[in-house]
Design a protein around this motif. Structure first.
Motif, PDB file in Angstrom:
ATOM      1  N   TYR A  43      -3.730  -4.516 -16.300  1.00 17.31           N
ATOM      2  CA  TYR A  43      -4.275  -3.236 -16.750  1.00 17.31           C
ATOM      3  C   TYR A  43      -5.429  -2.786 -15.856  1.00 17.31           C
ATOM      4  O   TYR A  43      -5.489  -1.614 -15.441  1.00 17.31           O
ATOM      5  CB  TYR A  43      -4.753  -3.363 -18.200  1.00 17.31           C
ATOM      6  CG  TYR A  43      -4.890  -2.028 -18.872  1.00 17.31           C
ATOM      7  CD1 TYR A  43      -3.784  -1.399 -19.434  1.00 17.31           C
ATOM      8  CD2 TYR A  43      -6.116  -1.375 -18.925  1.00 17.31           C
ATOM      9  CE1 TYR A  43      -3.894  -0.163 -20.028  1.00 17.31           C
ATOM     10  CE2 TYR A  43      -6.233  -0.132 -19.521  1.00 17.31           C
ATOM     11  CZ  TYR A  43      -5.122   0.465 -20.071  1.00 17.31           C
ATOM     12  OH  TYR A  43      -5.228   1.701 -20.647  1.00 17.31           O
ATOM     13  N   ASP A  44      -6.335  -3.705 -15.562  1.00 14.65           N
ATOM     14  CA  ASP A  44      -7.468  -3.351 -14.688  1.00 14.65           C
ATOM     15  C   ASP A  44      -6.990  -2.971 -13.282  1.00 14.65           C
ATOM     16  O   ASP A  44      -7.539  -2.088 -12.638  1.00 14.65           O
ATOM     17  CB  ASP A  44      -8.467  -4.514 -14.612  1.00 14.65           C
ATOM     18  CG  ASP A  44      -9.356  -4.574 -15.859  1.00 14.65           C
ATOM     19  OD1 ASP A  44      -9.177  -3.721 -16.749  1.00 14.65           O
ATOM     20  OD2 ASP A  44     -10.204  -5.470 -15.942  1.00 14.65           O
ATOM     21  N   ALA A  46      -4.130  -1.581 -12.652  1.00  7.05           N
ATOM     22  CA  ALA A  46      -3.538  -0.238 -12.774  1.00  7.05           C
ATOM     23  C   ALA A  46      -4.635   0.823 -12.770  1.00  7.05           C
ATOM     24  O   ALA A  46      -4.475   1.896 -12.153  1.00  7.05           O
ATOM     25  CB  ALA A  46      -2.709  -0.155 -14.054  1.00  7.05           C
ATOM     26  N   LEU A  47      -5.753   0.554 -13.426  1.00  8.60           N
ATOM     27  CA  LEU A  47      -6.860   1.518 -13.436  1.00  8.60           C
ATOM     28  C   LEU A  47      -7.463   1.680 -12.043  1.00  8.60           C
ATOM     29  O   LEU A  47      -7.796   2.784 -11.613  1.00  8.60           O
ATOM     30  CB  LEU A  47      -7.946   1.084 -14.426  1.00  8.60           C
ATOM     31  CG  LEU A  47      -7.619   1.267 -15.907  1.00  8.60           C
ATOM     32  CD1 LEU A  47      -8.766   0.738 -16.763  1.00  8.60           C
ATOM     33  CD2 LEU A  47      -7.349   2.725 -16.258  1.00  8.60           C
ATOM     34  N   LYS A  48      -7.574   0.568 -11.331  1.00  9.23           N
ATOM     35  CA  LYS A  48      -8.100   0.608  -9.957  1.00  9.23           C
ATOM     36  C   LYS A  48      -7.176   1.463  -9.070  1.00  9.23           C
ATOM     37  O   LYS A  48      -7.644   2.290  -8.287  1.00  9.23           O
ATOM     38  CB  LYS A  48      -8.212  -0.829  -9.423  1.00  9.23           C
ATOM     39  CG  LYS A  48      -8.822  -0.964  -8.034  1.00  9.23           C
ATOM     40  CD  LYS A  48      -8.950  -2.447  -7.689  1.00  9.23           C
ATOM     41  CE  LYS A  48      -9.133  -2.686  -6.197  1.00  9.23           C
ATOM     42  NZ  LYS A  48     -10.491  -2.530  -5.728  1.00  9.23           N
ATOM     43  N   LEU A  50      -5.200   3.787 -10.115  1.00  5.26           N
ATOM     44  CA  LEU A  50      -5.281   5.181 -10.567  1.00  5.26           C
ATOM     45  C   LEU A  50      -6.480   5.885  -9.914  1.00  5.26           C
ATOM     46  O   LEU A  50      -6.362   7.035  -9.468  1.00  5.26           O
ATOM     47  CB  LEU A  50      -5.413   5.209 -12.094  1.00  5.26           C
ATOM     48  CG  LEU A  50      -5.426   6.597 -12.741  1.00  5.26           C
ATOM     49  CD1 LEU A  50      -4.123   7.343 -12.459  1.00  5.26           C
ATOM     50  CD2 LEU A  50      -5.644   6.488 -14.251  1.00  5.26           C
ATOM     51  N   VAL A  51      -7.599   5.196  -9.857  1.00  4.19           N
ATOM     52  CA  VAL A  51      -8.786   5.768  -9.202  1.00  4.19           C
ATOM     53  C   VAL A  51      -8.450   6.099  -7.749  1.00  4.19           C
ATOM     54  O   VAL A  51      -8.767   7.175  -7.244  1.00  4.19           O
ATOM     55  CB  VAL A  51      -9.983   4.784  -9.271  1.00  4.19           C
ATOM     56  CG1 VAL A  51     -11.110   5.237  -8.364  1.00  4.19           C
ATOM     57  CG2 VAL A  51     -10.488   4.663 -10.704  1.00  4.19           C
ATOM     58  N   LYS A  52      -7.765   5.181  -7.090  1.00  6.03           N
ATOM     59  CA  LYS A  52      -7.412   5.404  -5.688  1.00  6.03           C
ATOM     60  C   LYS A  52      -6.456   6.593  -5.542  1.00  6.03           C
ATOM     61  O   LYS A  52      -6.690   7.495  -4.731  1.00  6.03           O
ATOM     62  CB  LYS A  52      -6.760   4.138  -5.113  1.00  6.03           C
ATOM     63  CG  LYS A  52      -6.345   4.308  -3.666  1.00  6.03           C
ATOM     64  CD  LYS A  52      -5.902   3.018  -3.034  1.00  6.03           C
ATOM     65  CE  LYS A  52      -5.593   3.258  -1.561  1.00  6.03           C
ATOM     66  NZ  LYS A  52      -5.334   2.034  -0.826  1.00  6.03           N
TER      67      LYS A  52
END
Lengths: 75, 268
Positions: A43-44, A46-48, A50-52
């Motif tokens: 999950y983390d 995926a969030l990283k 997404l930010v990129k």
């Protein structure tokens, strides 16, 4: 094997590739055995990503790129 | 000191490279001082030898790695240096957008950065990281010429020891109610669909120092050491800023998810 709490303390550094080879082995051993931590890590990550992806969505325009090339040639 | 690489192998390598026993002995000493594994020792040997060769042709110690020709000597090196700057335009624009947060200022910032870099090319040390050098120029330009006049508005304040994990909160709320089925909000494949727009807002709400740290780590994927050099802060501060910024981002996503009814947990 390291505990979930110990593993969690390394999550960020693991995602950012800031761990030593030995620490990576410890984390990956834990992630293979612990479904909850593996889910958390995924999950983390995926969030990283997404930010990129969101940050890269705006690109320099072609006109601006050409203008900069010209200006650097004349500078 | 453990050195598993057999002496014969070292000697063979040394003779193949330089054919001189004296140089070989000197290098053996260097290897023995720093090596503690066989392959490691060989790597050190080869890199020391490379350094030695390049020092002979009067290059700086690291100049054999990604050396960048300096402008001003002839048209070819001017062009090569210009092209290397232009290759970084996308990265520069991304960094400029993360700092200035509007296209017009970001484009101006990139333009000023490129021109400053070109004019101060002699300040760039061949063999060092061109991208990091350009980022430093861009950031300094932003701080000196843009941030002062910019109304930064309301920013998320981060407590020094703030920790927040979206997944852990969602998991905790799940345990208190039902464990199955796992909601979409905890599915990594649904993150973009659910939070694609919200993450942009969350990033914009961070203060500059947290946003730039996240940008350099998540988008540019730079190691903490390089981020520390660009931001001119200790590596521990880089680690802390990235952690706090991510916690703040995840907290904002949690608030959003709560408003949307994606999660049932407490709104902290």
């Amino acid at each position: 094997m390291i505990s979930c709490e110990e593993a969690a303390a390394f999550f960020q550094s693991y995602l950012d590739k800031e761990l030593s080879a030995r620490e990576v082995l410890h984390i990956e051993e834990h992630l293979k055995a612990c479904r909850d931590c593996a889910g958390h890590m995924a999950y983390d990550r995926a969030l990283k990503s997404l930010v990129k992806n969101k940050s890269l969505s705006s690109q320099l325009s072609l006109d601006m790129r050409k203008l900069l090339e010209e200006r650097l040639k004349k500078a | 000191m453990k050195l598993f690489c057999p002496g014969e192998v070292l000697f063979f390598l040394l003779r193949s490279f330089c054919g001189r026993a004296a140089a070989g002995l000197g290098l053996c000493g260097a290897v023995a001082k720093s090596g503690n594994m066989g392959y490691h020792a060989c790597d050190i040997l080869v890199s020391r030898f490379r350094e030695m060769l390049f020092q002979r042709v009067d290059c700086s110690k690291k100049s054999w790695i990604a050396a960048v020709p300096q402008p001003g000597t002839n048209d070819l090196t001017d062009e090569a240096f210009r092209n290397q700057i232009l290759e970084q335009l996308d990265a520069l624009f991304g960094f400029a957008m993360s700092l200035a947060r509007n296209r017009s200022d970001a484009e101006d910032l990139v333009q000023e950065t490129c021109l400053k870099a070109w004019r101060s090319a002699s300040g760039f040390k061949a063999g060092t990281n061109l991208k990091a050098w350009l980022f430093t120029i861009l950031r300094n330009t932003f701080i000196n010429e843009y941030r002062r006049r910019k109304n930064s508005g309301e920013k998320v304040s981060l407590d020094a020891d703030e920790e927040f994990s979206f997944y852990a909160e969602a998991y905790g709320s799940l345990q208190r109610s039902e464990k199955e089925p796992v909601p979409d909000v905890m599915n990594p494949d649904k993150v973009e669909e659910l939070f694609g727009d919200e993450i942009t807002k969350a990033l914009e709400s961070l203060s500059d120092e947290f946003r730039e740290a996240v940008f350099l780590s998540d988008v540019q994927e730079l190691p903490y050491q390089e981020i520390a050099e660009i931001l001119e802060i200790p590596i521990g501060t880089v680690r802390s800023r990235i952690a706090r910024a991510r916690a703040a981002l995840q907290k904002q996503l949690w608030v959003y998810a709560h408003e949307k009814g994606y999660v049932k947990g407490n709104l902290k």
